[in-house]
Design a protein around this motif. Structure first.
Motif, mmCIF file in Angstrom:
data_model
loop_
_atom_site.group_PDB
_atom_site.id
_atom_site.type_symbol
_atom_site.label_atom_id
_atom_site.label_comp_id
_atom_site.label_asym_id
_atom_site.label_seq_id
_atom_site.Cartn_x
_atom_site.Cartn_y
_atom_site.Cartn_z
ATOM 1 N N ALA A 212 0.825 -1.215 0.043
ATOM 2 C CA ALA A 212 0.171 0.109 0.003
ATOM 3 C C ALA A 212 0.909 1.356 -0.111
ATOM 4 C CB ALA A 212 -0.841 -0.040 1.235
ATOM 5 N N LEU A 213 2.127 1.189 0.639
ATOM 6 C CA LEU A 213 2.722 2.352 0.971
ATOM 7 C C LEU A 213 3.513 2.542 -0.416
ATOM 8 C CD1 LEU A 213 3.766 4.097 3.129
ATOM 9 C CD2 LEU A 213 5.626 2.553 3.522
ATOM 10 N N ALA A 214 4.010 1.249 -1.124
ATOM 11 C CA ALA A 214 4.704 1.490 -2.556
ATOM 12 C C ALA A 214 3.615 2.118 -3.370
ATOM 13 C CB ALA A 214 5.002 -0.006 -3.131
ATOM 14 N N HIS A 215 2.325 1.863 -3.369
ATOM 15 C CA HIS A 215 1.189 2.309 -4.306
ATOM 16 C C HIS A 215 1.204 3.704 -3.965
ATOM 17 C CE1 HIS A 215 -2.738 2.430 -6.056
ATOM 18 N NE2 HIS A 215 -3.300 3.154 -4.807
ATOM 19 N N GLY A 216 1.100 4.150 -2.673
ATOM 20 C CA GLY A 216 1.054 5.663 -2.360
ATOM 21 C C GLY A 216 2.240 6.396 -3.005
ATOM 22 N N ILE A 217 3.278 5.838 -2.848
ATOM 23 C CA ILE A 217 4.674 6.622 -3.025
ATOM 24 C C ILE A 217 4.786 6.711 -4.777
ATOM 25 C CG2 ILE A 217 7.019 6.523 -3.162
ATOM 26 C CD1 ILE A 217 7.016 5.192 -0.185
#
Ligand code: FAD
Length: 603
Positions: A212-217
């Protein structure tokens, strides 16, 4: 305005809003369509991989189960069971020693890393669990990166990474939630314990948050680089409801990751659980809007996740009501015992059957409000309740005794939260005993049948005895009735003081009185902190008491020397005891046909 009208208006506005958001989105390019097709394909493969893991595990467990059944049937009338006594090849003992039972490195698996008595930093997975988790991580990295054209324009790559990581994060939530549920159907289906699933849940959770973090970044970098800098990112966040929802979901994910490490979980379990549930609900709600408003095809996965969570909660409620609520409510008698423990006996209004090794969650609103704690069912029986009416003297037994009331008993060792309050309340009550309303939720957990083992060595440390008592009862009764292959049961119980014997005295008295018990059951008690040597007394040749700690290796060698058939070694106690037993069993995996079972009272 009626509530129906109001509801319809809100829905209409919502659809208009979604429509406008989607209409505002640019038309998909051919690259977008291709990447969408690939994403759909990978999402299906991700599900197929999970189904494949379940199918493989099921096949393995089925073979194991059938072999145990066959062994049981063939050994029923066979005293020495020579055929089953030694391993038939070196392969399985090596696989068990080096992979299935092996700790990650030298010895440590269940012994926690501790910064202080209260600060528990967690345990290391076993080698097999570690390999499984690594493979799972590798599959996730592959699904997040495969067939992305890394030579394409940076904005295109970032978009694909954003999509793939977002999709994997959403899809992974389905197993993530299944594994966290008390009613996870895979526990019974694959006969894998809740704490193993809980371990996978924790690691899978970390993977989901990272995705999810990679998605947001990836989204943010793309927006900053190609959409007009940080200001544009800020404006999009301010104006797009879908992005705001996604942003809140991401924040919830991050807080979940930060508050879940072992050190917080163990130190403040109840607070951790409450905050965890609130954050998960917030994450699911905001993600729902984020995905729906963006018109994503992954909404069904989210729906499945929410449905699974709701189903688990609903089944728990139904279980609690069904088991505990009738014309009479379930009640518990709590009795303080020496050695910082209490014996809790719950009288249930409805029949209750449980298997050895299973546990139930106890709720005692007068002690712990709404909180529930897992405890192993140490003993269960049916009591006939006497209903004697002076006016109508009856000679018939059924008029004097009412229906049988099932009772379940637990031994609970005092810790620092609920168990501490429970103990203090019992100690300060008249006769050190009180009765209160209680709810028992269960039974949960898997029973590893030991019926097909010629020799069973059951090792317990302290309150871990609650796990072993039902197995002893089952095996000794089975020996008496000729329904198990077991010819020798050895209980090794390590306690700090002989006072602890009182914890299970009534149940042990019943077991020791069983017919043929002397032929099959041997009890070895090790007292680690006796007040004087006078306390160390061996009542008989089959019940012996020793000072100090046992040498597990020597004990196992003695058992192997005299064993009949296949041998089961089961341990339940502190982490260091489990690790000692594991190490001793691994060293002897080629000397006998051994299986190793361990139960830990924590997750
Ligand atoms: C499957 C299983 C069977 C168990 N059987 C027994 C038993 O027969 N007898 C016995 O004395 N103990 C048993 N335990 C341990 C028991 O559940 C905990 O000691 C108890 O919940 C501690 O409550 P507390 O509020 O006093 O804990 P605290 O002193 O606050 O914490 C002590 C430890 O218990 C853990 N813990 C606290 N609350 C919970 C909870 N609701 N669920 C899971 N873990 C929790 C904490 O993480 C911490 O590691 C069992 C645990 C499990 C998982």
């Amino acid at each position: 305005m009626s509530t129906t009208m109001l509801g319809r208006t809100i829905l209409a506005l919502l659809y208009l809003f979604i429509g406008s958001v989607m209409a505002a989105a640019p038309a998909p390019t051919s690259t977008d369509v291709k990447s969408m097709e690939e994403n759909l394909c990978y999402s299906k493969w991700a599900m197929v991989s999970i189904a494949g893991i379940i199918a493989l595990t099921f096949a393995w467990k089925l073979v194991y189960h059938l072999q145990a059944k066959l062994r049981l049937l063939l050994c029923l009338g066979n005293e020495r069971q020579q055929y089953w006594a030694a391993p038939k090849s070196d392969i399985f003992p090596t696989v068990k020693r080096e992979i299935l039972w092996a700790p990650m490195f030298a010895k440590r698996h269940n012994r926690e890393f501790k910064l202080s008595r209260a600060m528990n930093v967690g345990t290391l997975p076993t080698r097999f669990q570690g390999l499984f988790l690594l493979a799972f991580l590798a599959v996730n990295i592959a699904f997040c990166t495969l067939s992305i054209d890394w030579s394409a324009k940076r904005s295109v790559v970032l978009k694909q990474v954003r999509n793939r990581t977002g999709i994997m994060s959403t899809i992974n939530m389905v197993p993530l939630f299944v594994l966290a549920g008390r009613n996870n159907p895979l526990i019974g289906f694959l006969r894998i314990s809740f704490d193993t699933y809980n371990l996978i849940h924790r690691w899978l959770g970390r993977i989901v948050v990272l995705e999810a973090l990679a998605h947001g970044i990836a989204f943010s970098i793309n927006k900053v680089e190609n959409g007009g800098g940080l200001a544009a990112l800020g404006t999009t966040l301010k104006t797009s409801y879908s992005l705001q929802m996604g942003f809140i979901a991401l924040l919830a994910f991050i807080v979940i990751l930060l508050h879940s490490p072992s050190i917080f979980r163990h130190a403040f379990y109840e607070t951790f659980l409450t905050v965890h549930i609130i954050l998960v609900a917030l994450m699911l709600g905001t993600l729902w809007f984020h995905l729906n408003l963006s018109g994503e095809a992954w909404v069904p996965y989210l729906k499945a996740t929410i449905a699974l969570w709701a189903a688990d909660r609903a089944i728990r409620l139904i279980r609690i009501f069904y088991r505990n609520v009738s014309t009479k409510m379930a009640r518990a008698t709590v009795e303080a015992l020496a050695g910082d423990a209490v014996r809790v006996t719950v009288t249930m209004p409805r029949p209750w059957k449980f298997q050895p090794g299973q546990h139930a969650y106890l709720y005692m609103p007068t002690v712990g409000l709404w909180t529930s704690h897992p405890f192993t069912v140490a003993w269960s029986e049916c009591r006939e309740v006497i209903k004697f009416d002076n006016k109508e003297l009856s000679l018939h037994r059924q008029d004097i005794f009412t229906k049988e009331k099932p009772t379940m008993s637990f031994i609970i060792r005092r810790r620092t939260g609920f168990t501490d309050t429970l103990y203090k309340k019992a100690v300060s009550s008249p006769d050190k005993l009180f009765s209160t309303i209680a709810f028992a939720e269960g039974p949960y957990g898997t029973c590893h049948s030991l019926d097909s083992y010629g020799t069973a060595v059951l090792i317990a440390g302290g309150v871990g005895i609650t796990h072993q008592v039902p197995y002893i009862q089952r095996l000794v009764e089975g020996y008496r009735d000729g329904t198990v292959a077991t010819r020798s049961v050895t209980l090794v119980w390590i306690i700090q003081s002989p006072e602890h014997l009182e914890w299970i005295r009534p149940w042990m008295t019943s077991i020791l009185a069983l017919e043929k018990r002397r032929d099959v059951l041997k009890i070895m008690l090790f007292v680690t902190k006796p007040k004087s040597t006078k306390e160390i007394r061996s009542p008989s040749s089959t019940v012996q008491m020793f000072p100090g700690k046992p040498n597990i290796g020597t004990l196992l060698d003695m058992e192997i020397e005299n064993k009949a058939g296949t041998m089961a070694v089961a341990v339940c106690g502190s982490g260091s005891l489990s690790d000692d037993v594991r190490a001793a069993v691994r060293l002897r995996s080629h000397k006998a046909n051994i299986d190793f079972f361990e139960e830990a009272f924590s997750w």
